[in-house]
Design a protein around this motif. Structure first.
Motif, PDB file in Angstrom:
ATOM      1  N   SER A  77       0.858  -1.184   0.000  1.00  0.00           N
ATOM      2  CA  SER A  77       0.000   0.000   0.000  1.00  0.00           C
ATOM      3  C   SER A  77       0.893   1.233   0.000  1.00  0.00           C
ATOM      4  O   SER A  77       2.031   1.195   0.493  1.00  0.00           O
ATOM      5  N   ALA A  78       0.378   2.341  -0.560  1.00  0.00           N
ATOM      6  CA  ALA A  78       1.183   3.553  -0.688  1.00  0.00           C
ATOM      7  C   ALA A  78       0.311   4.783  -0.561  1.00  0.00           C
ATOM      8  O   ALA A  78      -0.872   4.778  -0.930  1.00  0.00           O
ATOM      9  N   ILE A  79       0.889   5.855  -0.054  1.00  0.00           N
ATOM     10  CA  ILE A  79       0.243   7.161   0.027  1.00  0.00           C
ATOM     11  C   ILE A  79       0.546   7.933  -1.254  1.00  0.00           C
ATOM     12  O   ILE A  79       1.704   7.975  -1.701  1.00  0.00           O
ATOM     13  N   THR A  87       9.459   9.648  -5.194  1.00  0.00           N
ATOM     14  CA  THR A  87       8.801   8.463  -4.655  1.00  0.00           C
ATOM     15  C   THR A  87       9.737   7.744  -3.694  1.00  0.00           C
ATOM     16  O   THR A  87      10.930   7.606  -3.951  1.00  0.00           O
ATOM     17  N   SER A  88       9.185   7.302  -2.555  1.00  0.00           N
ATOM     18  CA  SER A  88       9.978   6.546  -1.585  1.00  0.00           C
ATOM     19  C   SER A  88       9.279   5.227  -1.301  1.00  0.00           C
ATOM     20  O   SER A  88       8.053   5.191  -1.145  1.00  0.00           O
ATOM     21  N   LEU A  89      10.060   4.158  -1.238  1.00  0.00           N
ATOM     22  CA  LEU A  89       9.521   2.821  -1.021  1.00  0.00           C
ATOM     23  C   LEU A  89      10.300   2.124   0.080  1.00  0.00           C
ATOM     24  O   LEU A  89      11.523   2.279   0.188  1.00  0.00           O
ATOM     25  N   ALA A  90       9.602   1.355   0.887  1.00  0.00           N
ATOM     26  CA  ALA A  90      10.229   0.506   1.898  1.00  0.00           C
ATOM     27  C   ALA A  90      10.400  -0.896   1.329  1.00  0.00           C
ATOM     28  O   ALA A  90       9.782  -1.258   0.323  1.00  0.00           O
ATOM     29  N   ASP A  91      11.237  -1.688   1.950  1.00  0.00           N
ATOM     30  CA  ASP A  91      11.366  -3.078   1.522  1.00  0.00           C
ATOM     31  C   ASP A  91      10.093  -3.842   1.846  1.00  0.00           C
ATOM     32  O   ASP A  91       9.400  -3.528   2.823  1.00  0.00           O
ATOM     33  N   PRO A  92       9.744  -4.845   1.018  1.00  0.00           N
ATOM     34  CA  PRO A  92      10.521  -5.405  -0.096  1.00  0.00           C
ATOM     35  C   PRO A  92      10.357  -4.677  -1.423  1.00  0.00           C
ATOM     36  O   PRO A  92      11.052  -5.002  -2.386  1.00  0.00           O
ATOM     37  N   ALA A  93       9.440  -3.698  -1.507  1.00  0.00           N
ATOM     38  CA  ALA A  93       9.175  -3.036  -2.783  1.00  0.00           C
ATOM     39  C   ALA A  93      10.421  -2.319  -3.302  1.00  0.00           C
ATOM     40  O   ALA A  93      10.738  -2.393  -4.498  1.00  0.00           O
ATOM     41  N   TYR A  94      11.153  -1.626  -2.401  1.00  0.00           N
ATOM     42  CA  TYR A  94      12.331  -0.881  -2.853  1.00  0.00           C
ATOM     43  C   TYR A  94      13.385  -1.816  -3.436  1.00  0.00           C
ATOM     44  O   TYR A  94      13.946  -1.545  -4.511  1.00  0.00           O
ATOM     45  N   THR A  95      13.665  -2.913  -2.746  1.00  0.00           N
ATOM     46  CA  THR A  95      14.697  -3.843  -3.224  1.00  0.00           C
ATOM     47  C   THR A  95      14.298  -4.461  -4.559  1.00  0.00           C
ATOM     48  O   THR A  95      15.126  -4.589  -5.472  1.00  0.00           O
ATOM     49  N   LYS A 155      14.902   5.098  -0.623  1.00  0.00           N
ATOM     50  CA  LYS A 155      14.561   3.997   0.282  1.00  0.00           C
ATOM     51  C   LYS A 155      13.986   4.552   1.578  1.00  0.00           C
ATOM     52  O   LYS A 155      14.552   5.439   2.200  1.00  0.00           O
ATOM     53  N   SER A 156      12.845   4.010   1.984  1.00  0.00           N
ATOM     54  CA  SER A 156      12.160   4.447   3.193  1.00  0.00           C
ATOM     55  C   SER A 156      12.233   3.352   4.246  1.00  0.00           C
ATOM     56  O   SER A 156      12.301   2.161   3.921  1.00  0.00           O
ATOM     57  N   SER A 157      12.193   3.762   5.506  1.00  0.00           N
ATOM     58  CA  SER A 157      12.224   2.780   6.595  1.00  0.00           C
ATOM     59  C   SER A 157      10.863   2.154   6.848  1.00  0.00           C
ATOM     60  O   SER A 157      10.769   1.049   7.378  1.00  0.00           O
ATOM     61  N   ASP A 158       9.793   2.858   6.456  1.00  0.00           N
ATOM     62  CA  ASP A 158       8.463   2.314   6.744  1.00  0.00           C
ATOM     63  C   ASP A 158       7.418   2.666   5.693  1.00  0.00           C
ATOM     64  O   ASP A 158       6.794   1.783   5.119  1.00  0.00           O
ATOM     65  N   LEU A 159       7.226   3.958   5.365  1.00  0.00           N
ATOM     66  CA  LEU A 159       6.140   4.377   4.494  1.00  0.00           C
ATOM     67  C   LEU A 159       6.494   4.215   3.019  1.00  0.00           C
ATOM     68  O   LEU A 159       7.628   4.467   2.601  1.00  0.00           O
ATOM     69  N   ASN A 160       5.489   3.824   2.225  1.00  0.00           N
ATOM     70  CA  ASN A 160       5.590   3.867   0.771  1.00  0.00           C
ATOM     71  C   ASN A 160       4.825   5.099   0.293  1.00  0.00           C
ATOM     72  O   ASN A 160       3.641   5.262   0.617  1.00  0.00           O
ATOM     73  N   ILE A 161       5.495   5.979  -0.457  1.00  0.00           N
ATOM     74  CA  ILE A 161       4.874   7.220  -0.913  1.00  0.00           C
ATOM     75  C   ILE A 161       5.078   7.361  -2.412  1.00  0.00           C
ATOM     76  O   ILE A 161       6.212   7.333  -2.901  1.00  0.00           O
ATOM     77  N   ILE A 162       3.969   7.493  -3.144  1.00  0.00           N
ATOM     78  CA  ILE A 162       4.033   7.798  -4.570  1.00  0.00           C
ATOM     79  C   ILE A 162       4.121   9.312  -4.693  1.00  0.00           C
ATOM     80  O   ILE A 162       3.156  10.032  -4.405  1.00  0.00           O
ATOM     81  N   GLY A 163       5.290   9.793  -5.079  1.00  0.00           N
ATOM     82  CA  GLY A 163       5.554  11.228  -5.126  1.00  0.00           C
ATOM     83  C   GLY A 163       5.317  11.817  -6.503  1.00  0.00           C
ATOM     84  O   GLY A 163       4.870  11.150  -7.442  1.00  0.00           O
ATOM     85  N   GLN A 164       5.671  13.092  -6.640  1.00  0.00           N
ATOM     86  CA  GLN A 164       5.413  13.830  -7.869  1.00  0.00           C
ATOM     87  C   GLN A 164       6.057  13.186  -9.088  1.00  0.00           C
ATOM     88  O   GLN A 164       5.476  13.191 -10.170  1.00  0.00           O
ATOM     89  N   ASN A 165       7.279  12.645  -8.933  1.00  0.00           N
ATOM     90  CA  ASN A 165       7.966  12.153 -10.119  1.00  0.00           C
ATOM     91  C   ASN A 165       7.243  10.970 -10.762  1.00  0.00           C
ATOM     92  O   ASN A 165       7.231  10.825 -11.975  1.00  0.00           O
TER      93      ASN A 165
END
Length: 408
Positions: free
Chosen positions: A258-260, A268-276, A344-354
């Motif tokens: 899930s993402a904000i 955009t910032s993603l936590a694991d496992p999505a970032y990896t 890379k985020s420690s907890d939150l997944n955020i869909i950012g402007q880019n």
């Protein structure tokens, strides 16, 4: 002869780029050019154009009587709209306008008994507010004010009574250049301007934002998008939270999360496992040599002798099956150097402007869905809207590893 409005020939009649007069002229131009094509939705009286500067998109907003104009940052991750006001601690050396209730004949101080007052005060005293944001030690505080905000439909001006923050004390990144002239909260809470406008019956409870690759965009209140847009439901949370059921990088598909969806975050910032999964899949398919000296984790050196380079396609599969293409997953940070523009985020997944660049994003709070469609922000398209009175190439975001994230 034909000249682009920012060519050397035309510049002599335009203010210097980056100044307040420049943004005012830009918005006025776009309002004249596009305003007559809008359906019965609401836009800022100064125009519906948004401008990317640093890590945020900004728009011109007029308040009070006589009206005073502010260049405010647009943030879907928080609710309250505030402007610098009777400052005790505001951004230093600010060259923008400062609001004062005493200078507006239509200004009213909001008492503690008002339903929009969320403080624990009582009686007829002024309602105080304090909003703390996710960025370290970043906050705004002051009192709530009711005054006129100037909007327009295709045919007529609309004077909307709204409640906003008289921001007397700012801290953290607000003192370092982020949103120096105010923050325009677009969240789901009852104090946000979209909530106030829909409660008053001025618009549908929906709005859209378009993010162009040239850094310009649009914001339209009451816009419910088009019938052919993709949609996914919001999760039952206070922010614009959606479920991603698949992350595709080139030929590799995996993971769900899930993402904000947040216009106030540049990258955009993603936590694991999505970032990896994203970063390693991207890295395995890039043919250029990796450059370890750049602050981003995955950066690459383009051979200047090559005519082009292959960038893996990135897309998200949303709950319901809609495909959300990421048109510009990279940031060019230096000559011949580009990076995967994900932090890379420690907890939150955020869909950012880019990730939102190249799309019109519809925040439909009535249907509780996020809509999106590939869109040129200069195109005009019929949208499903309510009448005025329903009761009758490179990413636009800043290319740095640390994004301003102002969700409350």
């Amino acid at each position: 002869d034909l000249h682009h409005r920012f060519s050397d020939t035309v510049k002599r009649w335009w203010p210097d780029k980056g100044t307040f007069d420049y943004y005012t002229a830009l918005a006025d131009h776009d309002r004249i050019l596009h305003g007559r094509h809008l359906n019965q939705t609401l836009t800022f009286y100064e125009g519906n154009a948004t401008i990317s500067a640093g890590s945020l998109h900004y728009a011109l907003v007029s308040l009070g009587t006589p009206n005073v104009t502010f260049l405010v940052a647009l943030d879907t991750g928080s609710d309250l709209f505030w402007v610098p006001c009777d400052c005790k601690q505001c951004a230093p050396d600010i060259e923008f306008n400062i609001y004062s209730p005493n200078r507006s004949s239509t200004s009213k101080r909001v008492p503690c008994s008002n339903k929009l007052c969320q403080s624990k005060c009582t009686g007829a005293s002024n309602c105080p507010y304090t909003v703390a944001y996710m960025s370290a030690n970043t906050s705004s505080s002051g009192i709530l004010i009711e005054d006129v905000m100037y909007l327009t439909t295709e045919d007529e001006a609309v004077d909307a009574q709204i409640v906003f923050g008289c921001g007397q004390v700012q801290s953290g990144l607000f003192l370092d250049g982020a949103a120096p002239n105010g923050l325009f909260g677009l969240g789901m809470g009852k104090t946000s301007v979209p909530s106030i406008l829909s409660t008053a019956g001025l618009t549908a409870d929906s709005f859209s934002m378009c993010f162009g690759q040239d850094g310009l965009g649009r914001i339209i209140f009451g816009d419910k998008g088009s019938l052919d847009q993709e949609e996914t439901p919001f999760n039952p949370r206070p922010l614009y939270n959606v479920s991603v059921t698949g992350l595709r990088v080139g030929t590799s598909t995996d993971t769900n999360f899930s993402a904000i969806v947040d216009s106030g975050t540049s990258l955009t910032s993603l936590a694991d496992p999505a970032y990896t999964h994203l970063s390693e899949s991207f890295n395995s398919q890039v043919q250029d040599n990796r450059d370890p000296k750049i602050p981003f984790e995955y950066c690459y050196y383009i051979n200047p002798n090559e005519n082009s380079t292959m960038i893996p396609n990135v897309s998200l599969t949303m709950k319901g099956g809609g495909q959300f293409s990421v048109f510009v997953p990279i940031a060019v940070v230096a000559q011949y150097v580009y990076c995967l523009a994900v932090v890379k985020s420690s907890d939150l997944n955020i869909i950012g402007q880019n990730f939102m660049t190249g799309h019109r994003i519809v925040f439909d709070r009535e249907k509780s869905v996020l809509g999106w469609k590939k869109f040129d922000c200069y195109d005009v398209e019929n949208s499903t809207t309510l009448p005025l009175n329903p009761r009758n190439s490179s990413p636009a975001a800043a290319v740095g590893p640390n994004s301003y994230t102002p969700e409350a």
